[in-house]
Design a protein around this motif. Structure first.
Motif, PDB file in Angstrom:
ATOM      1  N   PRO A   1      44.528  45.584  30.199  1.00  0.00           N
ATOM      2  CA  PRO A   1      45.369  46.199  31.225  1.00  0.00           C
ATOM      3  C   PRO A   1      45.774  45.196  32.300  1.00  0.00           C
ATOM      4  N   MET A   2      46.800  45.557  33.057  1.00  0.00           N
ATOM      5  CA  MET A   2      47.189  44.777  34.223  1.00  0.00           C
ATOM      6  C   MET A   2      46.999  45.634  35.470  1.00  0.00           C
ATOM      7  N   ASP A   3      47.050  44.976  36.628  1.00  0.00           N
ATOM      8  CA  ASP A   3      46.980  45.698  37.889  1.00  0.00           C
ATOM      9  C   ASP A   3      48.220  45.369  38.718  1.00  0.00           C
ATOM     10  N   ILE A   4      48.661  46.354  39.492  1.00  0.00           N
ATOM     11  CA  ILE A   4      49.755  46.177  40.456  1.00  0.00           C
ATOM     12  C   ILE A   4      49.218  46.711  41.765  1.00  0.00           C
ATOM     13  N   CYS A   5      48.959  45.828  42.710  1.00  0.00           N
ATOM     14  CA  CYS A   5      48.263  46.243  43.919  1.00  0.00           C
ATOM     15  C   CYS A   5      48.732  45.427  45.111  1.00  0.00           C
ATOM     16  N   GLY A   6      48.970  46.094  46.218  1.00  0.00           N
ATOM     17  CA  GLY A   6      49.351  45.410  47.443  1.00  0.00           C
ATOM     18  C   GLY A   6      48.210  45.404  48.443  1.00  0.00           C
TER      19      GLY A   6
ATOM     20  N   GLY B   1      41.504  43.385  48.875  1.00  0.00           N
ATOM     21  CA  GLY B   1      41.669  44.486  47.929  1.00  0.00           C
ATOM     22  C   GLY B   1      42.237  44.117  46.573  1.00  0.00           C
ATOM     23  N   PRO B   2      43.410  43.484  46.527  1.00  0.00           N
ATOM     24  CA  PRO B   2      43.992  43.153  45.224  1.00  0.00           C
ATOM     25  C   PRO B   2      43.205  42.110  44.435  1.00  0.00           C
ATOM     26  N   LEU B   3      42.294  41.402  45.104  1.00  0.00           N
ATOM     27  CA  LEU B   3      41.563  40.312  44.452  1.00  0.00           C
ATOM     28  C   LEU B   3      40.253  40.749  43.814  1.00  0.00           C
ATOM     29  N   ILE B   4      39.876  42.023  43.977  1.00  0.00           N
ATOM     30  CA  ILE B   4      38.533  42.434  43.539  1.00  0.00           C
ATOM     31  C   ILE B   4      38.565  43.658  42.623  1.00  0.00           C
ATOM     32  N   ASN B   5      39.607  43.772  41.814  1.00  0.00           N
ATOM     33  CA  ASN B   5      39.665  44.850  40.831  1.00  0.00           C
ATOM     34  C   ASN B   5      38.413  44.792  39.950  1.00  0.00           C
ATOM     35  N   PRO B   6      37.632  45.871  39.872  1.00  0.00           N
ATOM     36  CA  PRO B   6      36.357  45.841  39.144  1.00  0.00           C
ATOM     37  C   PRO B   6      36.492  45.640  37.640  1.00  0.00           C
ATOM     38  N   SER B   7      37.700  45.790  37.099  1.00  0.00           N
ATOM     39  CA  SER B   7      37.884  45.567  35.665  1.00  0.00           C
ATOM     40  C   SER B   7      38.291  44.127  35.355  1.00  0.00           C
ATOM     41  N   SER B   8      38.461  43.308  36.389  1.00  0.00           N
ATOM     42  CA  SER B   8      38.836  41.896  36.225  1.00  0.00           C
ATOM     43  C   SER B   8      40.004  41.713  35.256  1.00  0.00           C
ATOM     44  N   PRO B   9      41.152  42.352  35.534  1.00  0.00           N
ATOM     45  CA  PRO B   9      42.300  42.207  34.642  1.00  0.00           C
ATOM     46  C   PRO B   9      42.804  40.761  34.624  1.00  0.00           C
ATOM     47  N   THR B  10      43.336  40.353  33.491  1.00  0.00           N
ATOM     48  CA  THR B  10      43.822  38.977  33.372  1.00  0.00           C
ATOM     49  C   THR B  10      45.316  38.869  33.663  1.00  0.00           C
ATOM     50  N   VAL B  11      45.944  39.993  34.006  1.00  0.00           N
ATOM     51  CA  VAL B  11      47.345  40.005  34.451  1.00  0.00           C
ATOM     52  C   VAL B  11      47.421  40.841  35.715  1.00  0.00           C
ATOM     53  N   GLN B  12      48.000  40.254  36.772  1.00  0.00           N
ATOM     54  CA  GLN B  12      48.074  40.976  38.038  1.00  0.00           C
ATOM     55  C   GLN B  12      49.351  40.646  38.809  1.00  0.00           C
ATOM     56  N   VAL B  13      49.915  41.680  39.421  1.00  0.00           N
ATOM     57  CA  VAL B  13      50.949  41.507  40.436  1.00  0.00           C
ATOM     58  C   VAL B  13      50.327  41.898  41.754  1.00  0.00           C
TER      59      VAL B  13
ATOM     60  N   ASN C   1      41.508  32.713  35.454  1.00  0.00           N
ATOM     61  CA  ASN C   1      42.293  32.775  34.217  1.00  0.00           C
ATOM     62  C   ASN C   1      43.364  33.856  34.292  1.00  0.00           C
ATOM     63  N   ILE C   2      43.681  34.312  35.499  1.00  0.00           N
ATOM     64  CA  ILE C   2      44.625  35.410  35.686  1.00  0.00           C
ATOM     65  C   ILE C   2      46.061  34.918  35.606  1.00  0.00           C
ATOM     66  N   ASN C   3      46.874  35.636  34.842  1.00  0.00           N
ATOM     67  CA  ASN C   3      48.317  35.402  34.852  1.00  0.00           C
ATOM     68  C   ASN C   3      48.882  36.266  35.983  1.00  0.00           C
ATOM     69  N   TYR C   4      49.350  35.653  37.044  1.00  0.00           N
ATOM     70  CA  TYR C   4      49.648  36.398  38.266  1.00  0.00           C
ATOM     71  C   TYR C   4      51.061  36.159  38.777  1.00  0.00           C
ATOM     72  N   THR C   5      51.515  37.130  39.561  1.00  0.00           N
ATOM     73  CA  THR C   5      52.706  36.983  40.385  1.00  0.00           C
ATOM     74  C   THR C   5      52.366  37.520  41.770  1.00  0.00           C
ATOM     75  N   VAL C   6      52.488  36.666  42.757  1.00  0.00           N
ATOM     76  CA  VAL C   6      52.264  37.065  44.143  1.00  0.00           C
ATOM     77  C   VAL C   6      53.620  37.357  44.777  1.00  0.00           C
ATOM     78  N   ILE C   7      53.725  38.504  45.437  1.00  0.00           N
ATOM     79  CA  ILE C   7      54.996  38.968  46.004  1.00  0.00           C
ATOM     80  C   ILE C   7      54.882  39.113  47.517  1.00  0.00           C
ATOM     81  N   HIS C   8      55.912  38.645  48.212  1.00  0.00           N
ATOM     82  CA  HIS C   8      56.005  38.882  49.654  1.00  0.00           C
ATOM     83  C   HIS C   8      57.470  38.867  50.078  1.00  0.00           C
ATOM     84  N   SER C   9      57.906  39.955  50.662  1.00  0.00           N
ATOM     85  CA  SER C   9      59.261  39.983  51.205  1.00  0.00           C
ATOM     86  C   SER C   9      59.262  39.298  52.562  1.00  0.00           C
ATOM     87  N   GLU C  10      60.250  38.456  52.787  1.00  0.00           N
ATOM     88  CA  GLU C  10      60.235  37.597  53.969  1.00  0.00           C
ATOM     89  C   GLU C  10      60.292  38.356  55.285  1.00  0.00           C
ATOM     90  N   ASP C  11      60.734  39.619  55.245  1.00  0.00           N
ATOM     91  CA  ASP C  11      60.756  40.405  56.473  1.00  0.00           C
ATOM     92  C   ASP C  11      59.491  41.246  56.638  1.00  0.00           C
TER      93      ASP C  11
END
Length: 329
Positions: free
Chosen positions: A74-79, A178-190, A210-220
């Motif tokens: 699974p993957m996680d999507i968490c802000g 919060g987004p860094l400590i998912n208890p299932s340790s997914p290897t794909v995260q946004v 070993n996480i394949n990640y995308t970090v998101i931040h809107s400039e505003d």
């Protein structure tokens, strides 16, 4: 360690090991609320360092309960939350859209600390029962394509800081974790973050995993793709700023993505969007956030293809079905 505001950590940074040990002591109940408040306040006075955040992450991963969902990939999507923008629940909607597109999701979430309605507040309103049971959580992924991991069930040590955080009423370094400590340790995260500097900290920490990640931040200032302006996207192989046009979307006004004034209003907005009856701006925002998540899971897919998959998941009601299956079990 004697945690006081006069401590040298006000000016001297902790090593990764020192940060880990300090937070482990807090999780073990070795400090009172005044000491915890003082410790938190230190990191409101000065910026947190990468090694300190890494150490705090190490502590919570060690202290918290874990669940093995690796069979499902699974993957996680968490802000992070804490952007004080009071948007509707964009990342939670994106998670259901991703699940509707056929990608397993292990969504990590919590009650809101600094906004009206967090993901846990929302799902609880709909009657969803949080679970710590591996059997229940695995069944959710198998039947709904998505499970929800309510952070307090897995991080019981943080009960010692929850009331302090509520009383402070400001975002703290716990929002960062919060987004860094998912208890299932997914290897794909946004992972969405509320601050530009935090994108660099996340990138530094995630590069050591070993996480394949995308970090998101809107400039505003949003911890998601808001389409109200340019958005920063960081992955292991890329670091770029994209305009709404480059994301194949139109720029929108911040009012278009405002959330409700309470949980009930937030739930109504959530339901309307999930039924594909939201405004064009609302649907565009959840679709592009879901599309970026799909592309994180399938890096070889084009953005156009990922947008199409996300759009189909929403319009065909596949995302809605995932939600219904999860909440009505």
């Amino acid at each position: 360690m004697n945690i006081t505001l006069n401590d040298t950590i006000v000016t001297n940074k902790l090593s990764r090991s020192e940060a880990k040990q300090a937070l482990l002591k807090i999780c073990n109940g070795e400090f009172n609320r005044s000491q915890i408040a003082a410790f938190i306040t230190i990191f409101l006075i000065r910026p947190i360092a990468a090694e300190e955040l890494s150490g705090f992450r190490d502590a919570l991963l060690e202290a918290g309960d874990k669940i093995d969902l690796s069979t499902y990939k699974p993957m996680d999507i968490c802000g992070t939350g804490g952007d004080n923008k009071n948007t509707f629940n964009i990342s939670t909607l994106a998670a259901f859209i991703v699940a509707g597109a056929g990608i397993p999701v292990a969504k990590h979430g919590n009650y809101s600390v600094s906004s009206v309605c967090g993901s846990s507040d929302l799902l609880q309103y709909f009657g969803y029962q949080f679970s710590h049971s591996p059997a229940v959580i695995r069944k959710e992924i198998e039947t709904a394509g998505i499970s929800f991991l309510h952070a307090p069930l897995f991080q019981k040590g943080l009960a010692h800081v929850s009331e302090v955080r509520k009383e402070l009423k400001v975002k703290t370094f716990f929002n960062m974790l919060g987004p860094l400590i998912n208890p299932s340790s997914p290897t794909v995260q946004v992972l969405g973050v509320f601050d530009t500097a935090l994108t660099k900290l996340y990138d530094h920490i995630l590069r050591q995993t070993n996480i394949n990640y995308t970090v998101i931040h809107s400039e505003d200032g949003y911890d998601e793709i808001s389409l109200t302006g340019n958005c920063k996207l960081i992955s292991r192989d890329d670091n770029k700023i994209m305009t709404p046009d480059e994301l194949n979307c139109k720029k929108i006004h911040p009012d278009a993505i405002k959330g409700g004034r309470n949980v009930e209003e937030s739930a109504k907005i959530f339901t309307k969007i999930l039924q594909a009856n939201g405004t064009k701006e609302q649907q565009d925002v959840v679709i592009i956030n879901a599309a970026i998540a799909i592309r994180c899971y399938y890096p070889d897919y084009s953005l156009k293809n990922c947008i199409s998959m996300a759009s189909d998941s929403l319009s065909s009601k596949k995302a809605l079905q995932c939600f219904k299956t999860l909440t009505q079990n």
